[in-house]
Design an enzyme around this catalytic site. Structure first.
Site, PDB file in Angstrom:
ATOM      1  CB  THR A  89      -0.910  -0.040   1.191  1.00 11.60           C
ATOM      2  OG1 THR A  89      -0.178  -0.363   2.405  1.00 11.60           O
ATOM      3  CG2 THR A  89      -2.111  -0.944   1.045  1.00 11.60           C
ATOM      4  CB  THR A  90       3.984   2.223   1.813  1.00 13.10           C
ATOM      5  OG1 THR A  90       3.249   1.727   2.984  1.00 13.10           O
ATOM      6  CG2 THR A  90       4.816   3.704   2.242  1.00 13.10           C
TER       7      THR A  90
END
Length: 545
Positions: A89-90
């Site tokens: 997600t990052t």
């Protein structure tokens, strides 16, 4: 400026783009430092003072109250990656922000947005093709070591990094336990919703364990009930097992005081008959999502059955699915009476209550229909157990995706660097306008290894140069025998190594989806060249006549 005929503010052209890019970069800068095994954690405090300490990009962005519309697109992007893949997600946010920043620079030197958009789309397509043809490593379900390494890689950046060898094994064993065959496709499916993660603070996180069965934090409705039932027949109800009361609004006029007692007795008898229906059908474990009063408990205690009340509905449905039970919402049958069919009962080998830490838990083992698994997470405090749960969720998703897609790629910036060099070469072979956009796309990909190195306090320029040399060499050779294409960063020692051999692995799906989603999000924001903020309508006060 206010446009003619529009009640509100209107921004156009470069102003909008600059504002959008600034907002997206601000979001990316928040999560940037949490990327990679040496990434740092964020502490988020909400308005009532609840503290969340996390390293997970999606959780950080979910907690932020974002006002800017373009920044909201990026927050939704991280949620999408979390839902589809569970990990990465990052990096997806960092990549989208970098693509957008570079696109904005190109627009400033008079490159048309349409050219950039078509260049980005072409680059993403080529990148996905190249990953699938050159960078994947095929695996089977029996490659336990590879699965454990993939789970470890996802945990290394989290709080449980030092204990990743324990938790990675838990994650792989749990996912293997819940394997089912797809009804239509016939392929193996791993529904990770069947894995229940139970948090109980106390002891150290090393004491976390995997239970073959379903565990739920509940205790028996009465302490006089038996604590263990073998060969359990489970009834799952969505009905109140309280003393029967007349519906609201029903009035009874009694002319003889003796009849009052009869009404009370009948109310008790209705409940007694209902419990009797369940027991005579063979039920010895009764779960209800509603109440169960002392009178009902009395009959269950006498029959040697276990009763659980106020079971959350999602748990009730999962237990019903795994044991083969049906959730019953009414006792009424087609005639005028009440009945309970024994085919609605589920089966389990044993159901028992056990205390873990400060709380009592019910264990359902040997379910008839589906295998279920539960992970009991121990930890020093609530914040720690919450973060372990989030990290475990990411790892479970990684193992599931790896098993379902049957392939992995090398981590530690290896894929990004290989794609960057491939796309750079590819752009030089094009004589169209998209050449410059594809070259910028290839440069944007190097941002991930750069941030990984910077977060680990290493010299990013030096490491990226070494990586570039190895990947260039790999792409010039016809046969890459030494596996240069799997070269990635070792962020502990600060050097370049063969990451496939050293077990730094990620599921192929994670990389492909991250690329697609980041490109889509960047393009969505890039298309915007006009923003109109409408003023709220002023409600007119009713005039006096």
């Amino acid at each position: 400026m206010s446009a003619v005929g529009i009640r509100g503010e209107r921004d156009q052209g470069q102003d909008v783009r600059t504002s959008n890019v600034t907002a997206v970069m601000a979001i990316a800068n928040v999560v940037k430092t949490s990327l990679g095994p040496q990434g740092l954690d964020k502490m988020l405090v909400d308005e009532i003072g609840d503290v969340v300490i996390t390293n997970d990009g999606a959780t950080i962005l979910k907690q932020l109250e974002v006002e800017h519309p373009a920044a909201k697109v990026i927050v939704e992007l991280s949620q999408l990656q979390d839902k589809e893949v569970g990990d990465g997600t990052t990096s997806v946010v960092v990549l989208a922000a970098e693509l957008l920043r570079r696109a904005n620079e190109l627009i400033k030197i008079k490159v048309h947005p349409t050219t950039i958009i078509s260049g980005y789309k072409q680059a993403a397509r080529q990148a996905v093709k190249y990953i699938q043809s050159h960078l994947v490593h095929k695996i089977t379900e029996d490659d336990t070591e590879i699965l454990i390494n993939a789970a470890k890689t996802s945990m290394n950046s989290k709080l449980i990094g030092p204990e990743s060898h324990i938790f990675a094994k838990l994650a792989v064993d749990a996912v293997r336990l819940i394997k089912t065959q797809g009804l239509v496709s016939g392929k193996a499916k791993y529904p990770i919703q069947s894995i229940n993660v139970v948090k109980s603070h106390g002891q150290s996180s090393n004491q976390s364990e995997l239970v073959k069965g379903y565990v739920i934090q509940l205790q028996r409705a009465s302490q006089q009930m038996v604590t263990k039932v073998k060969n359990a027949k489970i009834a799952c109800l969505d009905i109140n097992l309280n003393k029967f009361k007349m519906q609201m609004g029903v009035q009874i006029l009694v002319d003889d005081p003796n009849n009052l007692e009869k009404i009370r007795k009948k109310e008790m008898d209705v409940l007694k008959e209902r419990i009797q229906l369940l027991l005579s059908a063979g039920a010895n474990v009764i779960l209800t999502s509603k109440g169960m009063d002392d009178l009902a408990n009395k009959y269950l205690v006498e029959a040697g059955a276990i009763g659980l009340r106020r079971v959350p509905k999602d748990h009730l449905r999962r237990i019903a699915k795994a044991s083969g039970a049906k959730v019953v919402t009414t006792f009424a049958n087609e005639e005028t009476g009440e009945s309970f069919d024994s085919t609605c009962l589920g089966e389990a080998e044993e159901v028992y209550e056990e205390a873990i830490g400060d709380n009592d838990y019910m264990f359902f083992k040997g379910m008839k229909k589906e295998q279920s698994a539960s992970i009991i997470v121990r930890g020093a405090n609530e914040m720690m157990t919450d973060e372990i749960e989030r990290s475990l969720h990411d790892s479970l998703c990684v193992v599931k995706r790896t098993l379902e897609s049957g392939s992995v790629v090398a981590g530690g910036g290896a894929v990004e660097m290989a794609l960057s060099i491939y796309l750079d070469d590819y752009s030089r072979k094009l004589d169209s306008n998209e050449q410059i956009a594809i070259a910028e796309f290839s440069e944007a990909l190097t941002q991930i290894p750069k941030i990984l190195a910077t977060n680990a306090a290493k010299d990013s320029i030096d490491l990226i140069s070494k990586l570039r040399v190895l990947h260039s060499k790999s792409q010039q050779l016809e046969v890459d025998e030494k596996g240069y294409k799997f070269s990635g960063l070792d962020l502990i020692k600060g050097e370049v190594r063969h990451n496939l051999r050293h077990g730094v692995l990620e599921p192929t799906v994670s990389k492909i989806k991250a690329l697609k989603f980041a490109t889509e999000a960047a393009i969505t924001i890039l298309r915007i060249d006009d923003m109109i903020k409408l003023e709220p309508k002023k409600e007119q006060m009713p005039g006096r006549h």
